[in-house]
Design an enzyme around this catalytic site. Structure first.
Site, short mmCIF file in Angstrom:
data_model
loop_
_atom_site.label_atom_id
_atom_site.label_comp_id
_atom_site.label_asym_id
_atom_site.label_seq_id
_atom_site.Cartn_x
_atom_site.Cartn_y
_atom_site.Cartn_z
CG MET A 45 46.64 41.15 44.83
SD MET A 45 46.84 40.38 43.19
CE MET A 45 48.42 39.59 43.39
CB SER A 46 40.39 41.18 44.72
OG SER A 46 40.63 40.26 43.68
CB VAL A 47 41.76 46.26 47.47
CG1 VAL A 47 41.40 47.69 47.82
CG2 VAL A 47 41.85 45.43 48.75
CE LYS A 98 37.36 40.59 41.74
NZ LYS A 98 38.81 40.40 41.70
#
Length: 380
Positions: free
Chosen positions: A90-92, A94
């Site tokens: 997921m947003s890890v 980013k």
């Protein structure tokens, strides 16, 4: 939950996400993020087992890897996970993407001071006009997040191929690919003001890095990060019908390799054998906020990271700058986490499949448990 019961329709919803996050490439097109050749850097077991403060079971963990001074002091897998199982970050993602971009910046191909539109002229006339790469890195552009309703989110997931073809009539549901909406971004306030968390900006960062290097995002992460990391396994990243990688949410990797990234960062960008992976200046820059950066974080960032003095820089959540211990995190919905505490010499990688995207109680408990583990180690 059997693998056969998991479909493109249900894979992000409980209880199916417990399996779905481990089987992304069976449902969605992905591109390889190659680890290259050569051995992985070894995670050597050793050292006292830490007290976990409920981080393993109390926060619905699928995989947990804890390193202290580079040694593997705890490892746990649940729900069918194994050391070699890739899990959606997921947003890890980013923070992974931005760390690779840090090497692009160190190479001179891109600068935080560069004007976004000078690199990607197609952004002229959009809300990104006048924004810099630094504004994008720190999520301080004045652009509005367009995907603001559940229906729009579902339509966007359909264009990303994360969901079946959308039946929603709004124009985003008719977008050609996951980047189409970026050319419609509008500006609602001056650039460089308050931090506001927006996944669109990591997608913009991916486009900027692609233009600067000539590499697509999967190759860019491989070339500028994963190949040098000493990862044990290839990672992968989801792609849309145009081959665009989801730089913001699409990376899948093993918990051990995520912990390896944290350990390299903790060492100032070096592998244990001294190989430079991430520029030293990038880690230092992340841990040295600009004047006013913490104040810019307060309005919109505090609900996510409640620790006083926290800020967001280079697409990392920073709980404490280097002079206060050097504590920073990558966070993703449904409980994904990478935690680095420089002074405690601690790295924690955690994958989860929370039943809901964001749960304040679970998030705060996870972060507090990491801080408590750090305190135990630091004080002893």
């Amino acid at each position: 939950m059997s693998a056969e019961a998991v479909t493109l329709e249900n894979w992000m919803r409980p209880p199916h996400n417990v399996v779905g996050y481990q089987r992304v490439r069976e449902l969605i097109p992905t591109a390889v993020v190659s680890r290259g050749e050569g051995p992985a850097f070894e995670l050597v077991p050793g050292g006292p087992e830490p007290r976990l403060h409920g981080l393993d079971q109390g926060t619905r963990t699928d995989a947990l890897v804890v390193l202290h001074r580079g040694r593997l002091v705890h490892e746990r897998y649940e729900n069918g996970m194994r050391p070699g199982t890739r899990h959606l970050c997921m947003s890890v993602s980013k923070s992974i993407t931005a760390t690779a971009v840090g090497s692009v910046i160190a190479s001179g191909a891109l600068s935080p001071d560069d004007d976004v539109c000078a690199i990607v002229p197609e952004f002229r006339g959009t809300g990104l006009e006048g924004a810099t790469v630094r504004h994008v890195l720190d999520m301080r552009t004045g652009t509005r997040e367009d995907i603001t309703t559940l229906d729009l989110q579902r339509a966007y997931y359909a264009t990303c191929l994360w969901a079946p073809p959308s039946s929603f009539p709004e124009s985003p549901g008719e977008d050609e690919d996951s980047r189409s909406h970026l050319w419609r971004l509008t500006q609602v306030r001056p650039h460089g003001g308050d931090f506001e968390y927006r996944s669109t900006l990591t997608c913009v960062l991916g486009i900027l890095a692609e233009r600067a290097t000539g590499l697509r995002v999967p190759e860019l992460i491989s070339h500028h990060l994963w190949r040098g990391l000493g990862a044990e396994y290839d990672a992968e990243i989801t792609v849309d019908r145009s081959g665009n990688a989801l730089a913001d949410i699409g990376v899948c990797c093993t918990a051990r390799d995520l912990a390896r990234l944290g350990e390299v960062l903790r060492r100032g960008g070096l592998r244990p054998d001294g190989t430079r992976v991430v520029p030293e200046g990038w880690v230092a820059d992340t841990l040295e906020p600009d004047a006013g950066q913490a104040a810019a974080f307060t309005r919109n960032g505090s609900p996510w990271l409640t620790l006083p003095g926290a800020y967001y820089r280079n697409q990392w959540w920073v709980a404490a700058p280097r002079d206060r211990g050097g504590v920073y995190l990558a966070l993703g919905i449904h409980g994904q986490l990478l935690f680095v505490h420089e002074r405690a010499e601690l790295v924690i990688a955690k994958f989860s499949s929370w039943p809901e995207p964001w749960n304040d109680n679970l998030a705060r408990a996870s972060i507090q448990a990491c801080m408590d583990i750090s305190s135990d180690i630091w004080e002893n």
